[in-house]
Design an enzyme around this catalytic site. Structure first.
Site, PDB file in Angstrom:
ATOM      1  N   SER A  39       1.573   7.651   2.153  1.00 52.01           N
ATOM      2  CA  SER A  39       1.853   6.220   2.094  1.00 52.01           C
ATOM      3  C   SER A  39       2.927   5.868   3.101  1.00 52.01           C
ATOM      4  O   SER A  39       3.774   6.709   3.441  1.00 52.01           O
ATOM      5  CB  SER A  39       2.333   5.817   0.693  1.00 52.01           C
ATOM      6  OG  SER A  39       2.809   4.483   0.676  1.00 52.01           O
ATOM      7  N   TYR A  44       7.395   6.097  -7.304  1.00 59.91           N
ATOM      8  CA  TYR A  44       6.244   6.205  -6.399  1.00 59.91           C
ATOM      9  C   TYR A  44       6.683   6.667  -5.012  1.00 59.91           C
ATOM     10  O   TYR A  44       6.115   7.605  -4.442  1.00 59.91           O
ATOM     11  CB  TYR A  44       5.547   4.850  -6.312  1.00 59.91           C
ATOM     12  CG  TYR A  44       4.354   4.820  -5.373  1.00 59.91           C
ATOM     13  CD1 TYR A  44       3.117   5.289  -5.780  1.00 59.91           C
ATOM     14  CD2 TYR A  44       4.475   4.303  -4.074  1.00 59.91           C
ATOM     15  CE1 TYR A  44       2.024   5.252  -4.922  1.00 59.91           C
ATOM     16  CE2 TYR A  44       3.394   4.258  -3.216  1.00 59.91           C
ATOM     17  CZ  TYR A  44       2.166   4.734  -3.645  1.00 59.91           C
ATOM     18  OH  TYR A  44       1.101   4.710  -2.799  1.00 59.91           O
TER      19      TYR A  44
END
Length: 681
Positions: free
Chosen positions: A558, A571
């Protein structure tokens, strides 16, 4: 079926579908069927006799009108006047091009002469196990007479072609009461004045042969069960097969990469448990359709199923080297000037007593069909040994088929393989979103894919969408479970022979401010993505090292791995963990030819399982916007002002694995439409 379809063609197609749908009648893509009839020639306006016959490479069970070759019957039969003899009969295949009607439909097969020269309106040439058993029995001609009486004649072995067509036509003329022939070492041919009569005669021959073998056959034609041999139970057998599959696949891929198939069907296990299986396996298959796909003979492991795994692997390596030497010697014994080059010396069929059969090919369908054909061969051996002894055609004749220039020309006509052909991929979280898009792209580029997802229904739906078991299989995986991950890789080994490409995509997202993030939130986030991708990569590395074929591991990471966003501690920290796993594993696995890379997406809202599960609402709240504006919001803040979709991430995965970046490992590719704050430094 269009209204323009000729009635005889319609009858032919219906007959082909009925006959071809039953494996007792003929094997996949084996045999052919034809019809003759009159049609108006658009040039002369006169009626012209035509032949419609299944074209080269087609399958009877799925035959369409486009799969038929269409020829002028008078011109094909006129070729008898210019036939130069058996020594030059291959030239006649090229002559068929001058006999085509209009555009001619599909390419005429080598068996076209058989159908054209026989004086019957409909002709079927088939490869039923029962018929081939008689054709490959030592006293097949005598047994044919006993089985069918005077209604079926015997034709000695001759390689398919114009001469065989002449031989069958001569028998038909000399024996007006005959309804068909048994072709020595090959199969059967039946005929009739109508499609119904032809089908009736073909099925009568097949069922009569089946009954004859059953009634006349001796029990235990493969001999007694080998003393002291044990066939493990299903669970133990499949675990052993999964452990052996990557090793055997690596052996079968020494010359070129292959996809694998495994079966432990009862007839295979029974054959391998009997005393006569080494002798019979060494004789090889006989029907030309069989050994074109199974090679001249299989490799047979000569150890029981309960020896230690490392002992079995060591013995397989020795037998593989011996097989390669013997195959090269076989080629050199029979090659003549002008023979096609040797295509590879690795086995296409590997038999492991107590475990089952591993088969290999350029794709899953080819590997599966090779297994189906060897199962046909086992049935043929059983039938022949039951009433006589199995006596396939001579090795030199097998070579003439396997290295036939006409077969070589067929191979040259095949399209170039796709970039990921022969590669097997396992994608986690592939039931939706980015994972589904990645799986779709990999299959489109030629890979076989294991669709791994926690949601069994989603995984099954995606696998079906991708084309079913010849393209993709579904497995249910919780990536926090070592046992489920191990089972997923076992499933990959049994379905396709191993794994070459793994995409770590499974994930969730907990988006909360620091003070609201619980230890349970943190642990769940890290268990699924950091721990889960570690466990998947570890199992992938184990299998890839066993294969010795290199491989690719790709992490879907990500932008958040390098960008500090608000209210996203669990996250983003997990993504940073995954990003460093890429670097660590790239450094460790490079010596084994395993490349490890990552892609860093951002703002993949549409089609995303994570965003749909509530994270989108959380992120929208963090940015003070409506959830439906989130994709547009992410796009506006990028340099390119473009929204990122799952397909764009899939494109990056393919770019890393599709062949052009063969010397790249440890790389992270941004797929974020340009987020300057996330530029890699």
């Amino acid at each position: 079926m269009t209204s323009a379809t000729h009635p005889e063609v319609a009858a032919l197609l219906d007959r082909a579908h009925r006959i071809g749908s039953d494996p007792r009648n003929t094997n996949y893509a084996g045999g052919n069927a034809s019809a003759k009839g009159a049609e108006t020639d658009p040039v002369t306006g006169q009626e012209t006799e035509l032949l419609w016959v299944k074209g080269s490479g087609g399958d009877l069970g799925t035959l369409t009108e486009a799969g038929l070759a269409v020829l002028r019957l008078d011109r094909v039969r006129a070729l008898k006047d210019v036939y130069p003899g058996a020594g030059r009969e291959d030239e006649m295949v090229q002559a068929f091009d001058y006999c085509l009607h209009g555009k001619g439909g599909a390419a005429p097969s080598i068996d076209t002469a058989m159908h054209a020269l026989v004086e019957a309106a409909h002709v079927d040439h088939l490869h039923p196990d029962s018929g081939i058993a008689l054709a490959c029995a030592a006293d097949g001609e005598k047994l044919t007479a006993e089985c069918f009486g005077g209604k079926v004649a015997w034709v000695d072995w001759h390689r398919p072609g114009f001469q065989l067509g002449l031989d069958i036509a001569a028998v038909k003329e000399a024996r007006p009461g005959a309804v068909g022939v048994v072709l020595g070492g090959h199969g059967i041919t039946a005929w009739g004045d109508s499609s119904e009569e032809c089908e009736r005669n073909a099925l009568w021959m097949i069922r009569t042969a089946e009954a004859f073998l059953a009634e006349r056959g001796r029990p235990e034609p493969f001999g007694a069960v080998i003393a002291g041999r044990r066939t493990p139970g299903e669970q133990e057998r499949r675990e052993r097969a999964a452990a052996l599959a990557p090793v055997i696949r690596s052996l079968a891929s020494a010359d070129r990469p292959q996809v694998g198939h495994f079966t432990d069907a009862e007839p295979v296990l029974d054959f391998l448990s009997r005393t006569e299986h080494p002798r019979l396996a060494a004789l090889g298959t006989s029907c030309p359709d069989h050994f074109l796909r199974t090679k001249v003979r299989p490799l047979v492991l000569d150890l029981p199923a309960d020896v230690p795994l490392d002992e079995a692997v060591a013995r397989l390596r020795v037998l593989h080297e011996e097989y390669r030497q013997e195959y090269r010697a076989y080629y050199e014994r029979h090659a003549v000037p002008g023979s096609p080059a040797m295509r590879g010396a690795d086995p296409a069929v590997v038999l492991v007593p107590g475990i089952g059969m591993f088969t290999f090919g350029k794709d899953k369908q080819t590997a599966r069909v090779a297994g189906e054909f060897y199962l046909n061969a086992i049935n043929v051996m059983r039938g022949a040994e039951a009433v006589s002894s199995y006596a396939p055609i001579e090795e030199s004749e097998k070579f003439r088929i396997e290295y036939w220039e006409l077969e070589e020309a067929k191979l040259r006509r095949m399209p170039e393989p796709k970039p990921l052909a022969t590669r097997v991929a396992l994608v986690t979280g592939a039931g939706s979103g980015i994972g589904r898009a990645v799986a779709r792209r990999l299959v489109a580029e030629g890979a076989c894919v294991v669709v791994a997802d926690l949601d069994a229904g989603n995984a099954a739906a995606v696998a079906e969408e991708l084309g079913g078991p010849d393209k993709a299989v579904a497995v249910t995986v919780d990536v926090t479970s070592e046992e489920q991950i191990t089972e997923a890789f076992r499933a990959a080994a049994l379905a396709f022979g191993g794994v070459d490409l793994v995409v770590n995509n499974a994930g969730i997202s907990v988006s909360k401010p620091l003070l609201e993030t619980t230890a349970a939130d943190w642990d769940l986030q890290h268990d699924i993505m950091a721990r889960g991708s570690f466990l998947v990569s570890r199992e992938a590395a184990r299998m890839m090292r066993a294969q010795g074929l290199g491989g690719d591991i790709v992490y879907v990471v990500s932008k958040n791995a390098v960008f500090a966003g608000p209210q996203n501690i669990a996250y983003s920290a997990t993504k940073a963990d995954q990003a460093h796993q890429v670097r660590l594993l790239a450094a460790e696995l490079g010596e084994h030819g395993i490349r490890v890379n990552g892609v860093n997406p951002d703002g993949v809202v549409r089609g995303s399982g994570i965003f749909a599960s509530g994270w989108g609402a959380q992120r929208a709240a963090a940015y003070g916007i409506e959830e439906e504006q989130l994709g547009e919001f992410y796009a506006r803040r990028t340099l390119l002002k473009r929204e990122v979709l799952p397909e764009h991430v899939a494109n990056a995965v393919f770019a890393l694995t599709g062949g052009d970046l063969t010397h790249t490992t440890g790389l992270h590719v941004p797929v974020d439409a340009g987020v300057a704050a996330a530029f890699l430094r």
